[in-house]
Enzyme design. Structure first.
Site, PDB file in Angstrom:
ATOM      1  N   LYS A 223      -7.838   5.831  -3.613  1.00 44.41           N
ATOM      2  CA  LYS A 223      -9.264   5.514  -3.476  1.00 44.41           C
ATOM      3  C   LYS A 223     -10.145   6.473  -4.267  1.00 44.41           C
ATOM      4  CE  LYS A 223      -9.311   2.478   0.436  1.00 44.41           C
ATOM      5  NZ  LYS A 223      -9.637   2.196   1.828  1.00 44.41           N
ATOM      6  N   ARG A 257      -1.730   3.236   5.117  1.00 45.29           N
ATOM      7  CA  ARG A 257      -1.740   2.126   4.153  1.00 45.29           C
ATOM      8  C   ARG A 257      -1.656   2.704   2.751  1.00 45.29           C
ATOM      9  NH1 ARG A 257      -5.547  -0.812   1.447  1.00 45.29           N
ATOM     10  NH2 ARG A 257      -5.223  -3.052   1.288  1.00 45.29           N
TER      11      ARG A 257
HETATM   12  C1  7PM Z   1     -10.564  -2.754  -4.706  1.00 39.79           C
HETATM   13  C2  7PM Z   1     -11.234  -1.746  -3.998  1.00 39.79           C
HETATM   14  C3  7PM Z   1      -9.462  -3.343  -4.184  1.00 39.79           C
HETATM   15  C4  7PM Z   1     -10.775  -1.353  -2.758  1.00 39.79           C
HETATM   16  C5  7PM Z   1      -8.995  -2.955  -2.969  1.00 39.79           C
HETATM   17  C6  7PM Z   1      -9.670  -1.972  -2.246  1.00 39.79           C
HETATM   18  C7  7PM Z   1      -8.407  -0.948   3.416  1.00 39.79           C
HETATM   19  C8  7PM Z   1      -8.036  -2.239   3.805  1.00 39.79           C
HETATM   20  C9  7PM Z   1      -8.569  -2.241   1.700  1.00 39.79           C
HETATM   21  C10 7PM Z   1      -8.411   0.082   4.396  1.00 39.79           C
HETATM   22  C11 7PM Z   1      -7.668  -1.577   5.968  1.00 39.79           C
HETATM   23  C12 7PM Z   1      -7.948  -0.666  -1.197  1.00 39.79           C
HETATM   24  C13 7PM Z   1      -9.181  -1.483  -0.932  1.00 39.79           C
HETATM   25  N1  7PM Z   1      -8.719  -0.966   2.095  1.00 39.79           N
HETATM   26  N2  7PM Z   1      -7.661  -2.555   5.056  1.00 39.79           N
HETATM   27  N3  7PM Z   1      -8.140  -3.030   2.721  1.00 39.79           N
HETATM   28  N4  7PM Z   1      -8.029  -0.285   5.660  1.00 39.79           N
HETATM   29  N5  7PM Z   1      -7.313  -1.846   7.237  1.00 39.79           N
HETATM   30  O1  7PM Z   1      -8.141   0.477  -1.676  1.00 39.79           O
HETATM   31  O2  7PM Z   1      -8.754   1.256   4.169  1.00 39.79           O
HETATM   32  O3  7PM Z   1      -6.828  -1.112  -1.008  1.00 39.79           O
HETATM   33  S1  7PM Z   1      -8.879  -2.854   0.128  1.00 39.79           S
END
Ligand code: 7PM
Length: 290
Positions: A223, A257
Site C-alpha cells: 500500500k 491480507r
Molecule cells: C487498488 C488500490 C487496488 C487499493 C486495490 C487496492 C483491503 C481490502 C483492498 C483491505 C480488506 C489493496 C486495495 N484492500 N479488503 N481490499 N482490507 N478487507 O491494496 O485493506 O488490495 S483493495
C-alpha cells in the site's frame, strides 16, 4: 474469540494468525497489471498461493483504488463468477469475495465463495439482508468517504477511537440484522480515507481493536503507506510490507491480507512462534532448541 469460522463447508482456523492471498481479477488492478484476468491464470495464481501457505484466497473484481468510480454489477459478475467456478474444487482453502454489491454476494455464494469481504461494511442497500440470507462469515471494513474522494482530505480527531467506534457500531447493526457476532471479522481499512499518520496510528493501535474478541484482518500489502514512508515504487515494497505484516500479527491481527504469500507466511509463522514461546524455555510444550 471465535477460534474458527465456518466458511460454507471450509473451516478457517483463527486460533493463530494466517494469510489471505490477494487474487485480483480487475484489468486495472494496480499490482497485477491485468496479468490474472482470465480464469486459467487466476486459478494458477490461486493454486500457487495455496501451495505457499495461504489460508484464504480473496477474489476481487471491483478496483477500490483511490479515485476509482467502481464497476457495474454486470462487469463485476463477469470478472468474478467464472473465477469462483473454476476455483471450486481446485483449491481446498476458502475463497472470499471482495464486493459491496448484494447481487454479487449472492451470485458469489452460489458459485462457491466461503466468505464475504466488504470494504463498505454492508452499508449498501440490501447488503445486510443478502449477507444474512447467504449465511457466510463477513469481513466489515472501515472506510472514510468513498473510493472516489476518500484520499482528498481525510480527517479524524482520534483515528483509533473513531475507527473502533465505527466497527463496533457496524458489528451491532449486523448482529441486529441476524448475523451472529461469531461470523464477523473487523478491519480498520488501511489506506481507505487515511493519511500516513492515520495509518500509522491505526497500526500501532491494533491491539486495542483486537481486544474485543472479534478476529481482526489487516491489509497493508504494497500500500501507499509503505511506498511513501520508504520511498519505494510498487515492485520494491515487499520488505516494508513484511514489516507491516509483522507488526500487525504481533499486535493480534488474525488475518493478514497479502500479495506475496510465501514471504508473509514466514513472517506470520515467526511472530506466532514468538507469541507461543513468550514465557521462555520450559513454559510451553516446545521440543527445545538446537
Ligand atoms: C487498488 C488500490 C487496488 C487499493 C486495490 C487496492 C483491503 C481490502 C483492498 C483491505 C480488506 C489493496 C486495495 N484492500 N479488503 N481490499 N482490507 N478487507 O491494496 O485493506 O488490495 S483493495
Amino acid at each position: 474469540m471465535s477460534l474458527s469460522l465456518d466458511c460454507g463447508g471450509y473451516r478457517l482456523d483463527l486460533s493463530r494468525p494466517c494469510v489471505m492471498g490477494i487474487l485480483n481479477v480487475t484489468p486495472d488492478s494496480f499490482s497485477d497489471g491485468g496479468d490474472f484476468v482470465g480464469a486459467d491464470a487466476a486459478v494458477a495464481h490461486a493454486r500457487a498461493m495455496e501451495a505457499a501457505g495461504a489460508a484464504i484466497i480473496d477474489v476481487g473484481g471491483e478496483s477500490t483504488r483511490p479515485g476509482s468510480r467502481g464497476v457495474s454489477t454486470h462487469e463485476e459478475l463477469s470478472r468474478i463468477i467464472p473465477v469462483l467456478e473454476a476455483l471450486r474444487g481446485t483449491v481446498s482453502v476458502p475463497v472470499s469475495v471482495d464486493t459491496s454489491k448484494p447481487e454479487v454476494m449472492r451470485a458469489a455464494a452460489r458459485a462457491g465463495a466461503g466468505l464475504i469481504n466488504d470494504v463498505m461494511a454492508l452499508r449498501r442497500p440490501g447488503a445486510l439482508e443478502a449477507a444474512r440470507e447467504i449465511g457466510l462469515p463477513v469481513c466489515l471494513m472501515h472506510m472514510q468517504g468513498t473510493p472516489q474522494t476518500m484520499q482528498d482530505n481525510p480527517r479524524y480527531s482520534d483515528v483509533v477511537g473513531e475507527v473502533e467506534a465505527f466497527l463496533l457500531e457496524r458489528l451491532s447493526v449486523v448482529e441486529a440484522a441476524g448475523i451472529p457476532a461469531g461470523q464477523v471479522i473487523l478491519d480498520p481499512g488501511f489506506g481507505f480515507g487515511k493519511t500516513d499518520p492515520h495509518n500509522a496510528a491505526l497500526l500501532a493501535g491494533l491491539p486495542r481493536l483486537a481486544a474485543h474478541g472479534v478476529p481482526v484482518l489487516a491489509g497493508l500489502s504494497r500500500k501507499s503507506l509503505v511506498g511513501r514512508v520508504l520511498g519505494r515504487a510498487l515492485p520494491e515494497r515487499l520488505p516494508g510490507s513484511i514489516a507491516a505484516a509483522t507488526i500487525a500479527a504481533w499486535s493480534g491481527a488474525r488475518i493478514i491480507r497479502a500479495h506475496d504469500v510465501a514471504e508473509t507466511v514466514d513472517a506470520v509463522r515467526l511472530v506466532d512462534y514468538v507469541i507461543n514461546n513468550a514465557d521462555g524455555p520450559g513454559a510451553a510444550s516446545g521440543q527445545g532448541g538446537y
